[in-house]
Design a protein around this motif. Structure first.
Motif, PDB file in Angstrom:
ATOM      1  N   GLN A  19       0.957  -1.079   0.026  1.00  0.00           N
ATOM      2  CA  GLN A  19      -0.070   0.034   0.051  1.00  0.00           C
ATOM      3  C   GLN A  19       0.819   1.298  -0.076  1.00  0.00           C
ATOM      4  OE1 GLN A  19      -2.903   0.167   3.083  1.00  0.00           O
ATOM      5  NE2 GLN A  19      -3.372   2.360   2.743  1.00  0.00           N
ATOM      6  N   LEU A  20       0.568   2.141  -0.772  1.00  0.00           N
ATOM      7  CA  LEU A  20       1.385   3.493  -1.070  1.00  0.00           C
ATOM      8  C   LEU A  20       0.420   4.596  -0.972  1.00  0.00           C
ATOM      9  CD1 LEU A  20       4.137   4.978  -1.474  1.00  0.00           C
ATOM     10  CD2 LEU A  20       3.721   4.476  -4.211  1.00  0.00           C
ATOM     11  N   GLU A  21       0.514   5.384   0.080  1.00  0.00           N
ATOM     12  CA  GLU A  21      -0.136   6.703   0.308  1.00  0.00           C
ATOM     13  C   GLU A  21       0.818   7.682   0.567  1.00  0.00           C
ATOM     14  OE1 GLU A  21      -2.867   7.860   3.988  1.00  0.00           O
ATOM     15  OE2 GLU A  21      -3.669   6.171   3.071  1.00  0.00           O
ATOM     16  N   ILE A  22       0.632   8.727  -0.301  1.00  0.00           N
ATOM     17  CA  ILE A  22       1.610   9.820   0.150  1.00  0.00           C
ATOM     18  C   ILE A  22       0.738  11.058   0.376  1.00  0.00           C
ATOM     19  CG2 ILE A  22       3.389  11.277  -0.900  1.00  0.00           C
ATOM     20  CD1 ILE A  22       4.373   8.848  -2.781  1.00  0.00           C
ATOM     21  N   LEU A  49      -1.563   4.890 -11.565  1.00  0.00           N
ATOM     22  CA  LEU A  49      -3.003   5.215 -11.426  1.00  0.00           C
ATOM     23  C   LEU A  49      -3.402   5.544 -10.014  1.00  0.00           C
ATOM     24  CD1 LEU A  49      -3.988   2.151 -13.571  1.00  0.00           C
ATOM     25  CD2 LEU A  49      -3.526   4.751 -14.388  1.00  0.00           C
ATOM     26  N   ASP A  50      -3.064   4.704  -8.984  1.00  0.00           N
ATOM     27  CA  ASP A  50      -3.458   5.195  -7.792  1.00  0.00           C
ATOM     28  C   ASP A  50      -3.198   6.638  -7.108  1.00  0.00           C
ATOM     29  OD1 ASP A  50      -4.734   2.823  -7.436  1.00  0.00           O
ATOM     30  OD2 ASP A  50      -3.148   1.772  -6.163  1.00  0.00           O
ATOM     31  N   LEU A  51      -2.039   7.099  -7.532  1.00  0.00           N
ATOM     32  CA  LEU A  51      -1.452   8.202  -7.337  1.00  0.00           C
ATOM     33  C   LEU A  51      -1.920   9.387  -8.155  1.00  0.00           C
ATOM     34  CD1 LEU A  51       2.216   7.405  -6.120  1.00  0.00           C
ATOM     35  CD2 LEU A  51       0.335   8.386  -4.670  1.00  0.00           C
ATOM     36  N   ALA A  52      -2.821   9.025  -9.342  1.00  0.00           N
ATOM     37  CA  ALA A  52      -2.851  10.089 -10.159  1.00  0.00           C
ATOM     38  C   ALA A  52      -3.859  11.333  -9.641  1.00  0.00           C
ATOM     39  CB  ALA A  52      -3.809   9.347 -11.329  1.00  0.00           C
ATOM     40  N   PRO A  53      -4.621  11.098  -8.743  1.00  0.00           N
ATOM     41  CA  PRO A  53      -5.475  12.209  -8.325  1.00  0.00           C
ATOM     42  C   PRO A  53      -4.662  13.174  -7.452  1.00  0.00           C
ATOM     43  CG  PRO A  53      -6.799  10.132  -7.923  1.00  0.00           C
ATOM     44  CD  PRO A  53      -5.468   9.932  -8.360  1.00  0.00           C
ATOM     45  N   VAL A  54      -3.515  12.633  -6.745  1.00  0.00           N
ATOM     46  CA  VAL A  54      -2.763  13.501  -5.940  1.00  0.00           C
ATOM     47  C   VAL A  54      -1.757  14.192  -6.931  1.00  0.00           C
ATOM     48  CG1 VAL A  54      -0.901  13.589  -4.168  1.00  0.00           C
ATOM     49  CG2 VAL A  54      -2.740  11.729  -4.210  1.00  0.00           C
ATOM     50  N   LEU A  55      -1.116  13.317  -8.024  1.00  0.00           N
ATOM     51  CA  LEU A  55      -0.428  14.211  -8.948  1.00  0.00           C
ATOM     52  C   LEU A  55      -1.224  15.152  -9.703  1.00  0.00           C
ATOM     53  CD1 LEU A  55       1.497  10.951 -10.464  1.00  0.00           C
ATOM     54  CD2 LEU A  55       2.521  12.808  -9.240  1.00  0.00           C
ATOM     55  N   ALA A  56      -2.374  14.846 -10.217  1.00  0.00           N
ATOM     56  CA  ALA A  56      -3.285  15.951 -10.795  1.00  0.00           C
ATOM     57  C   ALA A  56      -3.317  17.160  -9.762  1.00  0.00           C
ATOM     58  CB  ALA A  56      -4.462  15.208 -11.278  1.00  0.00           C
ATOM     59  N   ALA A  57      -3.821  16.845  -8.755  1.00  0.00           N
ATOM     60  CA  ALA A  57      -3.917  18.193  -7.709  1.00  0.00           C
ATOM     61  C   ALA A  57      -2.524  18.943  -7.637  1.00  0.00           C
ATOM     62  CB  ALA A  57      -4.425  17.480  -6.523  1.00  0.00           C
ATOM     63  N   GLN A  58      -1.481  18.102  -7.531  1.00  0.00           N
ATOM     64  CA  GLN A  58      -0.321  18.949  -7.616  1.00  0.00           C
ATOM     65  C   GLN A  58       0.227  19.730  -8.642  1.00  0.00           C
ATOM     66  OE1 GLN A  58       1.733  19.100  -4.809  1.00  0.00           O
ATOM     67  NE2 GLN A  58       3.127  20.459  -5.790  1.00  0.00           N
ATOM     68  N   LEU A  59      -0.311  19.316  -9.790  1.00  0.00           N
ATOM     69  CA  LEU A  59       0.099  20.167 -11.158  1.00  0.00           C
ATOM     70  C   LEU A  59      -1.068  21.045 -11.395  1.00  0.00           C
ATOM     71  CD1 LEU A  59       1.174  17.025 -13.173  1.00  0.00           C
ATOM     72  CD2 LEU A  59       2.717  18.978 -12.343  1.00  0.00           C
ATOM     73  N   GLY A  60      -2.081  21.180 -10.713  1.00  0.00           N
ATOM     74  CA  GLY A  60      -3.163  21.979 -10.915  1.00  0.00           C
ATOM     75  C   GLY A  60      -4.188  21.629 -12.028  1.00  0.00           C
ATOM     76  N   ILE A  61      -4.251  20.246 -12.193  1.00  0.00           N
ATOM     77  CA  ILE A  61      -4.988  19.776 -13.161  1.00  0.00           C
ATOM     78  C   ILE A  61      -6.458  19.474 -12.786  1.00  0.00           C
ATOM     79  CG2 ILE A  61      -5.461  17.887 -15.005  1.00  0.00           C
ATOM     80  CD1 ILE A  61      -2.326  17.541 -15.070  1.00  0.00           C
ATOM     81  N   ARG A  62      -7.541  19.853 -13.547  1.00  0.00           N
ATOM     82  CA  ARG A  62      -8.977  19.399 -12.952  1.00  0.00           C
ATOM     83  C   ARG A  62      -9.285  18.262 -13.798  1.00  0.00           C
ATOM     84  NH1 ARG A  62     -12.809  24.163 -12.840  1.00  0.00           N
ATOM     85  NH2 ARG A  62     -12.002  24.581 -14.883  1.00  0.00           N
ATOM     86  N   VAL A  63      -9.726  17.306 -13.477  1.00  0.00           N
ATOM     87  CA  VAL A  63     -10.282  16.111 -14.255  1.00  0.00           C
ATOM     88  C   VAL A  63     -11.609  15.985 -14.015  1.00  0.00           C
ATOM     89  CG1 VAL A  63      -9.942  13.554 -14.348  1.00  0.00           C
ATOM     90  CG2 VAL A  63      -8.210  14.799 -13.536  1.00  0.00           C
ATOM     91  N   GLN A  64     -12.289  16.169 -15.342  1.00  0.00           N
ATOM     92  CA  GLN A  64     -13.860  16.372 -15.541  1.00  0.00           C
ATOM     93  C   GLN A  64     -14.020  15.323 -16.492  1.00  0.00           C
ATOM     94  OE1 GLN A  64     -14.920  20.345 -15.884  1.00  0.00           O
ATOM     95  NE2 GLN A  64     -14.853  20.625 -13.489  1.00  0.00           N
TER      96      GLN A  64
END
Length: 234
Positions: A197-200, A218-233
């Motif tokens: 399990q990897l939770e950063i 893939l699990d970290l994608a939401p955190v990476l997107a938030a860090q880069l300021g990417i909105r996923v819709q």
């Protein structure tokens, strides 16, 4: 003196098929040991070839002490002060404690098996050829520490703090990382693929120099997107 054989899954610490260099693991073969005499730890004490078995070291002060070719088994280390201690060619098994102070300590060729620790202070410490296998460590403080050839195997790390630390040839094999803080950390040849399990929580942008599996990415994608300021819709 304990002898050791080094070499990780990549062999002799060299690069494996994926280009990541494997950590070199310690393999200790301790000499015959003398039983601990039960006296309190001494600041700057020298312990060579000593077996500490089920010793109550709670609240004792061994700051700056040297432990070489020793074994600590089932010892209680609550609030034990071991700041700037040197722990060399030593096996620690089933140790337990809250608030153990190992800040700025030097751990080299050390095996730590099945610990039950909380709030352990290892900030500013140096860890080289260290294996941590099994057990659980809550709130491990490794801020500004240096880790080289360190393996975390089948253990649980709850909110470990690697802030500002330098990690080189570090492996996480079968272990659980919950809420890890990598803020300001520098990673080189850090293999996270084996983590169960990897939770950063913080510092995901510091993952340069680490190797992840596709599933972990893939699990970290939401955190990476938030860090880069990417909105996923959708």
């Amino acid at each position: 003196m304990a002898r050791r054989v080094t070499g990780g899954t990549g062999g002799s610490g060299g690069p494996g098929r994926t280009g990541v260099r494997a950590a070199r693991r310690p393999e200790l073969r301790l000499p015959p040991l003398e039983p601990y005499d039960g006296a309190e730890l001494r600041p700057d004490g020298d312990y060579d070839g000593v077996e500490f078995r089920e010793a109550d070291l709670v609240g004792q002060d061994g700051a700056g002490a040297r432990f070489m070719d020793c074994a600590l088994t089932g010892c209680a280390l609550d609030e034990t002060r071991l700041r700037r201690a040197r722990i060399l060619d030593t096996a620690l098994t089933g140790i337990r404690g809250v608030g153990t102070d190992l800040a700025e300590a030097n751990l080299r060729d050390v095996e730590l098996h099945d610990p039950r620790l909380g709030g352990t202070q290892l900030h500013g410490a140096v860890l080289e050829r260290v294996l941590i296998r099994g057990g659980k460590i809550d709130y491990l403080n490794l801020r500004t520490a240096r880790l080289k050839d360190v393996v975390f195997e089948n253990c649980v790390l709850v909110e470990p703090d690697f802030g500002g630390a330098r990690l080189e040839r570090v492996e996480f094999a079968g272990c659980t990382l919950k809420g890890a803080d990598l803020s300001g950390a520098t990673l080189t040849d850090v293999d996270l693929r084996g983590a169960a399990q990897l939770e950063i929580a913080r510092g995901v942008e510091r993952l340069s120099g680490a190797v992840l599996s596709t599933g972990q990415l893939l699990d970290l994608a939401p955190v990476l997107a938030a860090q880069l300021g990417i909105r996923v819709q959708d």
